[in-house]
Design a protein around this motif. Structure first.
Motif: not given
Length: 238
Positions: A157-159, A161-174
């Motif tokens: 899911l983090a990936q 998010y990252e692929s869509q430019g939602k880095n903040a969401d990805a960082q929170k998950l990771l």
């Protein structure tokens, strides 16, 4: 060799195999971004199935075995091989597989079987560019599945998010994955994934995190961290 030692060795072996996902992702970063995490998602589904079958031999539901059998079916005008499942076209196979995984995910939601099916559906949705559907499936696994599968889904899911430019969401998950390591996703593995995403906004902090991991006694960890460190350090240089 006593039982605990055998268990530790088995766990270490699987953990090392999981680090290979991050090594592959690092070497194929452009592909992961271009295809919206499809490559990583597919690997995670395969590793999830491996983990489940390796730890639950003799008890997995027949529905999962049937779905995996469908995934291995042959396609084409020729007759089916003895004992094998065969479809006349790829579309027929894809339809049958989606149905099998959909039924499995619904019937066994919250279980290992259901998690594998949901992650497979998420990977399929990502292939088709349907990120909303992929996100929904991965979130269901993160929220309800056993922690070993939830961890894998969290990475995928983090990936997405990252692929869509939602880095903040990805960082929170990771960051959650770093704080809550499991047998399938160690703190080190989650830290490497987090550093890669963090690099776009805080390169110094990302390199600092990876620098600590480059001296790990576990070769897959130190290797993946060193590769990520070099790529981030050299990013943007001519």
């Amino acid at each position: 060799m006593d039982r605990q030692t055998r268990k530790d060795l088995k766990t270490d072996k699987f953990a090392e195999e999981m680090v290979d996902v991050f090594e592959w992702t690092g070497a194929h970063k452009a592909l992961v971004v271009r295809y919206g995490s499809l490559a990583l998602a597919v690997l995670i589904v395969a590793l999830g199935a491996y983990f489940y079958m390796d730890h639950q031999k003799g008890v997995r539901q027949q529905a999962l075995a049937n779905a995996l059998h469908t995934a291995e079916a042959t396609v084409g005008p020729d007759q089916a091989p003895p004992g094998g499942l065969h479809f006349a076209s790829q579309q027929e196979k894809d339809n049958a597989l989606v149905k099998a995984y959909t039924d499995l995910a619904a019937k066994y939601a919250g279980s290992g079987e259901g998690a594998i099916a949901a992650m497979a559906l998420a990977a399929d949705a990502t292939t088709k560019g349907n990120f909303a559907a992929a996100e929904k499936q991965y979130k269901a696994v993160v929220d309800d599945a056993p922690k070993e599968f939830a961890s894998l889904a969290r990475l995928a899911l983090a990936q997405v998010y990252e692929s869509q430019g939602k880095n903040a969401d990805a960082q929170k998950l990771l960051q959650d994955a770093v704080n809550n390591p499991t047998e399938t996703v160690s703190k080190e593995q989650a830290s490497i994934a987090l550093a890669r995403i963090l690099a776009s906004s805080n390169k110094t902090e990302a390199l600092k995190t990876l620098d600590k991991l480059r001296t790990s006694q576990r070769v897959p960890v130190s290797g993946a961290a060193s590769q990520a460190y070099t790529e981030i350090e050299n990013a943007g240089k001519q």
